[in-house]
Design a protein around this motif. Structure first.
Motif, PDB file in Angstrom:
ATOM      1  N   MET A   1      53.323  39.423  30.115  1.00 21.25           N
ATOM      2  CA  MET A   1      53.395  37.874  30.412  1.00 21.25           C
ATOM      3  C   MET A   1      52.139  37.258  30.632  1.00 21.25           C
ATOM      4  O   MET A   1      51.254  37.693  31.002  1.00 21.25           O
ATOM      5  CB  MET A   1      53.944  37.644  32.065  1.00 21.25           C
ATOM      6  N   ALA A   2      52.165  35.996  30.066  1.00 22.45           N
ATOM      7  CA  ALA A   2      51.008  35.127  29.995  1.00 22.45           C
ATOM      8  C   ALA A   2      50.878  34.697  31.358  1.00 22.45           C
ATOM      9  O   ALA A   2      51.833  34.169  31.975  1.00 22.45           O
ATOM     10  CB  ALA A   2      50.992  34.205  28.972  1.00 22.45           C
ATOM     11  N   TYR A   3      49.559  34.516  31.803  1.00 22.43           N
ATOM     12  CA  TYR A   3      49.310  33.941  33.053  1.00 22.43           C
ATOM     13  C   TYR A   3      48.966  32.553  33.072  1.00 22.43           C
ATOM     14  O   TYR A   3      48.153  32.159  32.086  1.00 22.43           O
ATOM     15  CB  TYR A   3      48.314  34.731  33.706  1.00 22.43           C
ATOM     16  N   PRO A   4      49.407  31.777  33.890  1.00 22.61           N
ATOM     17  CA  PRO A   4      49.466  30.348  33.647  1.00 22.61           C
ATOM     18  C   PRO A   4      47.865  29.697  33.670  1.00 22.61           C
ATOM     19  O   PRO A   4      47.087  30.414  34.761  1.00 22.61           O
ATOM     20  CB  PRO A   4      50.211  29.470  34.675  1.00 22.61           C
ATOM     21  N   ALA A   5      47.392  29.023  32.682  1.00 25.36           N
ATOM     22  CA  ALA A   5      46.067  28.620  32.798  1.00 25.36           C
ATOM     23  C   ALA A   5      45.707  27.674  33.914  1.00 25.36           C
ATOM     24  O   ALA A   5      44.481  27.600  34.213  1.00 25.36           O
ATOM     25  CB  ALA A   5      45.703  27.929  31.340  1.00 25.36           C
ATOM     26  N   ASN A   6      46.482  26.972  34.471  1.00 23.76           N
ATOM     27  CA  ASN A   6      46.378  25.986  35.583  1.00 23.76           C
ATOM     28  C   ASN A   6      46.206  26.706  36.902  1.00 23.76           C
ATOM     29  O   ASN A   6      45.798  26.213  37.937  1.00 23.76           O
ATOM     30  CB  ASN A   6      47.596  25.168  35.588  1.00 23.76           C
ATOM     31  N   LEU A   7      46.236  28.032  37.043  1.00 26.54           N
ATOM     32  CA  LEU A   7      46.155  28.949  38.371  1.00 26.54           C
ATOM     33  C   LEU A   7      44.667  29.533  38.194  1.00 26.54           C
ATOM     34  O   LEU A   7      44.272  29.788  37.411  1.00 26.54           O
ATOM     35  CB  LEU A   7      47.283  29.708  38.397  1.00 26.54           C
ATOM     36  N   ARG A   8      44.467  29.925  39.380  1.00 28.97           N
ATOM     37  CA  ARG A   8      43.122  30.852  39.611  1.00 28.97           C
ATOM     38  C   ARG A   8      43.917  31.926  40.253  1.00 28.97           C
ATOM     39  O   ARG A   8      44.626  31.888  40.844  1.00 28.97           O
ATOM     40  CB  ARG A   8      42.156  30.285  40.633  1.00 28.97           C
ATOM     41  N   TYR A   9      42.954  33.315  40.127  1.00 28.94           N
ATOM     42  CA  TYR A   9      43.480  34.356  40.470  1.00 28.94           C
ATOM     43  C   TYR A   9      42.653  35.115  41.341  1.00 28.94           C
ATOM     44  O   TYR A   9      41.027  34.990  41.097  1.00 28.94           O
ATOM     45  CB  TYR A   9      43.967  35.352  39.235  1.00 28.94           C
ATOM     46  N   THR A  10      43.154  36.105  42.163  1.00 31.94           N
ATOM     47  CA  THR A  10      42.197  37.089  42.969  1.00 31.94           C
ATOM     48  C   THR A  10      42.244  38.622  42.109  1.00 31.94           C
ATOM     49  O   THR A  10      43.104  38.587  41.572  1.00 31.94           O
ATOM     50  CB  THR A  10      42.585  37.130  44.265  1.00 31.94           C
ATOM     51  N   ARG A  11      41.367  39.192  42.588  1.00 26.75           N
ATOM     52  CA  ARG A  11      41.508  40.800  42.138  1.00 26.75           C
ATOM     53  C   ARG A  11      42.286  41.610  42.812  1.00 26.75           C
ATOM     54  O   ARG A  11      42.961  42.545  42.620  1.00 26.75           O
ATOM     55  CB  ARG A  11      39.921  41.298  42.261  1.00 26.75           C
ATOM     56  N   GLU A  12      42.910  40.988  44.027  1.00 29.97           N
ATOM     57  CA  GLU A  12      44.003  41.399  44.845  1.00 29.97           C
ATOM     58  C   GLU A  12      45.443  41.074  44.218  1.00 29.97           C
ATOM     59  O   GLU A  12      46.365  41.330  44.970  1.00 29.97           O
ATOM     60  CB  GLU A  12      43.687  41.260  46.188  1.00 29.97           C
TER      61      GLU A  12
END
Length: 127
Positions: free
Chosen positions: A1-12
């Motif tokens: 699945m591609a991850y939405p570019a408008n979101l930010r992500y954590t390593r958790e």
């Protein structure tokens, strides 16, 4: 699945979408896929404080219980009440199903989060 570019992500494996000074937080497709069928979500109350990189609740699945880590610090302004009856919404639409909303106390904390490309690279290394 591609991850939405408008979101930010954590390593958790949490995501955050920010509009103004409100952050909407959920867990990623990678996280829900690792957990399996989600049966319960434990969240803080509206008005509670959360701290960046600290636990704010947990997700229980048929496989395990996993802590949820806040990507930012702030005050909880909303919780997803629908998850009480239908926690499995996270499994079917992880990037469209929020867990909590937070009024950010330090917008600069967003700079430490991963963008979609960096998160995809990070998850590829974990597999």
């Amino acid at each position: 699945m591609a991850y939405p570019a408008n979101l930010r992500y954590t390593r958790e494996h949490e995501w955050i979408a920010v509009e103004g000074n409100i952050g909407t937080i959920g867990i990623t497709d990678y996280a829900q896929n690792s957990l399996g069928d989600i049966v319960y979500v434990d969240v803080p109350k509206v008005g509670d404080s959360v701290t960046a990189h600290q636990t704010f609740g947990s997700v229980e699945s048929v496989k395990a219980v996993s802590d949820l880590y806040s990507p930012v610090s702030g005050t909880v302004t909303a919780t997803n009440e629908a998850l009480k009856a239908e926690p499995d919404k996270i499994n079917s639409a992880p990037h469209d199903t929020f867990i909590i909303k937070v009024e950010l106390s330090n917008i600069g904390e967003l700079d430490s989060l991963l963008d979609a490309a960096a998160y995809e690279a990070f998850t590829a290394e974990e597999q």
